[in-house]
Scaffold this motif. Structure first.
Motif, mmCIF file in Angstrom:
data_model
loop_
_atom_site.group_PDB
_atom_site.id
_atom_site.type_symbol
_atom_site.label_atom_id
_atom_site.label_comp_id
_atom_site.label_asym_id
_atom_site.label_seq_id
_atom_site.Cartn_x
_atom_site.Cartn_y
_atom_site.Cartn_z
ATOM 1 N N THR A 19 0.833 -1.196 0.000
ATOM 2 C CA THR A 19 0.000 0.000 0.000
ATOM 3 C C THR A 19 0.870 1.250 0.000
ATOM 4 O O THR A 19 1.676 1.441 0.906
ATOM 5 N N LYS A 20 0.701 2.060 -1.018
ATOM 6 C CA LYS A 20 1.430 3.325 -1.084
ATOM 7 C C LYS A 20 0.751 4.323 -0.160
ATOM 8 O O LYS A 20 -0.479 4.345 -0.047
ATOM 9 N N ILE A 21 1.552 5.150 0.480
ATOM 10 C CA ILE A 21 0.997 6.165 1.374
ATOM 11 C C ILE A 21 0.018 7.060 0.625
ATOM 12 O O ILE A 21 -0.986 7.497 1.173
ATOM 13 N N THR A 22 0.290 7.296 -0.637
ATOM 14 C CA THR A 22 -0.565 8.173 -1.443
ATOM 15 C C THR A 22 -1.881 7.520 -1.827
ATOM 16 O O THR A 22 -2.751 8.184 -2.390
ATOM 17 N N GLU A 23 -2.033 6.245 -1.518
ATOM 18 C CA GLU A 23 -3.269 5.521 -1.826
ATOM 19 C C GLU A 23 -3.972 5.022 -0.566
ATOM 20 O O GLU A 23 -4.984 4.322 -0.661
ATOM 21 N N ALA A 24 -3.451 5.387 0.588
ATOM 22 C CA ALA A 24 -4.052 4.942 1.844
ATOM 23 C C ALA A 24 -5.458 5.527 1.974
ATOM 24 O O ALA A 24 -5.662 6.728 1.777
ATOM 25 N N ASP A 25 -6.428 4.672 2.296
ATOM 26 C CA ASP A 25 -7.822 5.094 2.282
ATOM 27 C C ASP A 25 -8.209 6.015 3.428
ATOM 28 O O ASP A 25 -9.298 6.578 3.432
ATOM 29 N N PHE A 26 -7.335 6.209 4.390
ATOM 30 C CA PHE A 26 -7.653 7.117 5.490
ATOM 31 C C PHE A 26 -7.327 8.574 5.160
ATOM 32 O O PHE A 26 -7.647 9.473 5.928
ATOM 33 N N PHE A 27 -6.698 8.810 4.004
ATOM 34 C CA PHE A 27 -6.495 10.175 3.529
ATOM 35 C C PHE A 27 -7.625 10.538 2.579
ATOM 36 O O PHE A 27 -8.073 9.698 1.793
ATOM 37 N N SER A 28 -8.067 11.781 2.645
ATOM 38 C CA SER A 28 -9.090 12.244 1.707
ATOM 39 C C SER A 28 -8.486 12.336 0.311
ATOM 40 O O SER A 28 -7.257 12.286 0.143
ATOM 41 N N GLU A 29 -9.330 12.490 -0.680
ATOM 42 C CA GLU A 29 -8.844 12.607 -2.050
ATOM 43 C C GLU A 29 -7.907 13.805 -2.208
ATOM 44 O O GLU A 29 -6.873 13.708 -2.866
ATOM 45 N N SER A 30 -8.247 14.920 -1.589
ATOM 46 C CA SER A 30 -7.394 16.106 -1.710
ATOM 47 C C SER A 30 -6.056 15.906 -0.986
ATOM 48 O O SER A 30 -5.014 16.360 -1.466
ATOM 49 N N GLN A 31 -6.078 15.208 0.144
ATOM 50 C CA GLN A 31 -4.825 14.898 0.842
ATOM 51 C C GLN A 31 -3.964 13.959 0.000
ATOM 52 O O GLN A 31 -2.754 14.153 -0.100
ATOM 53 N N GLN A 32 -4.579 12.948 -0.601
ATOM 54 C CA GLN A 32 -3.843 12.030 -1.468
ATOM 55 C C GLN A 32 -3.217 12.778 -2.642
ATOM 56 O O GLN A 32 -2.062 12.543 -2.982
ATOM 57 N N THR A 33 -3.968 13.682 -3.241
ATOM 58 C CA THR A 33 -3.455 14.466 -4.373
ATOM 59 C C THR A 33 -2.268 15.313 -3.943
ATOM 60 O O THR A 33 -1.247 15.350 -4.637
ATOM 61 N N PHE A 34 -2.379 15.967 -2.805
ATOM 62 C CA PHE A 34 -1.278 16.780 -2.299
ATOM 63 C C PHE A 34 -0.036 15.914 -2.087
ATOM 64 O O PHE A 34 1.069 16.268 -2.529
ATOM 65 N N LEU A 35 -0.201 14.787 -1.410
ATOM 66 C CA LEU A 35 0.933 13.899 -1.137
ATOM 67 C C LEU A 35 1.580 13.420 -2.435
ATOM 68 O O LEU A 35 2.810 13.416 -2.559
ATOM 69 N N LYS A 36 0.763 13.009 -3.397
ATOM 70 C CA LYS A 36 1.282 12.535 -4.686
ATOM 71 C C LYS A 36 2.064 13.624 -5.399
ATOM 72 O O LYS A 36 3.187 13.397 -5.869
ATOM 73 N N GLN A 37 1.480 14.803 -5.502
ATOM 74 C CA GLN A 37 2.119 15.898 -6.233
ATOM 75 C C GLN A 37 3.419 16.338 -5.569
ATOM 76 O O GLN A 37 4.428 16.526 -6.247
ATOM 77 N N GLU A 38 3.371 16.499 -4.282
ATOM 78 C CA GLU A 38 4.555 16.993 -3.576
ATOM 79 C C GLU A 38 5.685 15.968 -3.588
ATOM 80 O O GLU A 38 6.852 16.318 -3.732
ATOM 81 N N TRP A 39 5.344 14.684 -3.447
ATOM 82 C CA TRP A 39 6.382 13.658 -3.469
ATOM 83 C C TRP A 39 6.927 13.504 -4.885
ATOM 84 O O TRP A 39 8.136 13.446 -5.088
ATOM 85 N N HIS A 40 6.039 13.440 -5.859
ATOM 86 C CA HIS A 40 6.445 13.265 -7.260
ATOM 87 C C HIS A 40 7.340 14.418 -7.730
ATOM 88 O O HIS A 40 8.301 14.206 -8.469
ATOM 89 N N ASN A 41 7.017 15.634 -7.308
ATOM 90 C CA ASN A 41 7.796 16.809 -7.708
ATOM 91 C C ASN A 41 9.046 17.007 -6.857
ATOM 92 O O ASN A 41 9.777 17.972 -7.060
ATOM 93 N N ASP A 42 9.272 16.088 -5.912
ATOM 94 C CA ASP A 42 10.423 16.176 -5.004
ATOM 95 C C ASP A 42 10.492 17.565 -4.370
ATOM 96 O O ASP A 42 11.546 18.182 -4.300
ATOM 97 N N SER A 43 9.336 18.019 -3.914
ATOM 98 C CA SER A 43 9.229 19.342 -3.306
ATOM 99 C C SER A 43 9.886 19.347 -1.931
ATOM 100 O O SER A 43 10.406 18.338 -1.459
ATOM 101 N N GLU A 44 9.796 20.487 -1.280
ATOM 102 C CA GLU A 44 10.344 20.602 0.076
ATOM 103 C C GLU A 44 9.605 19.699 1.059
ATOM 104 O O GLU A 44 10.108 19.425 2.144
ATOM 105 N N TRP A 45 8.414 19.247 0.689
ATOM 106 C CA TRP A 45 7.643 18.333 1.542
ATOM 107 C C TRP A 45 8.070 16.872 1.384
ATOM 108 O O TRP A 45 7.658 16.023 2.171
ATOM 109 N N ALA A 46 8.859 16.543 0.396
ATOM 110 C CA ALA A 46 9.182 15.144 0.091
ATOM 111 C C ALA A 46 9.809 14.412 1.274
ATOM 112 O O ALA A 46 9.452 13.260 1.555
#
Length: 76
Positions: A38-65
């Motif tokens: 289970t990827k953290i970005t697909e964990a069902d306890f995160f809302s869709e908007s939280q999942q999107t944020f996590l995916k985008q920030e991790w994928h872009n290797d942002s300061e949140w990564a």
């Protein structure tokens, strides 16, 4: 402009989950133990908007990564 601390605590605040260490501890206690498939970005306890944020920030290797990686370790 994002001036948040890019830590797990800052990430929790950004996601609207909480802002205290107790919030992190309670969340990990409740949701920890994700299966390795289970990827953290697909964990069902995160809302869709939280999942999107996590995916985008991790994928872009942002300061949140790094904080996202740390949360991933805590939850697995």
């Amino acid at each position: 402009m994002d001036t948040s601390a890019h830590t797990v605590l800052g990430l929790f605040a950004q996601l609207g989950i909480g802002e205290r260490q107790q919030d992190v501890d309670a969340f990990v206690a409740k949701h920890g133990g994700l299966s390795s498939s289970t990827k953290i970005t697909e964990a069902d306890f995160f809302s869709e908007s939280q999942q999107t944020f996590l995916k985008q920030e991790w994928h872009n290797d942002s300061e949140w990564a790094a904080a996202i990686d740390e949360l991933n370790v805590l939850l697995h």
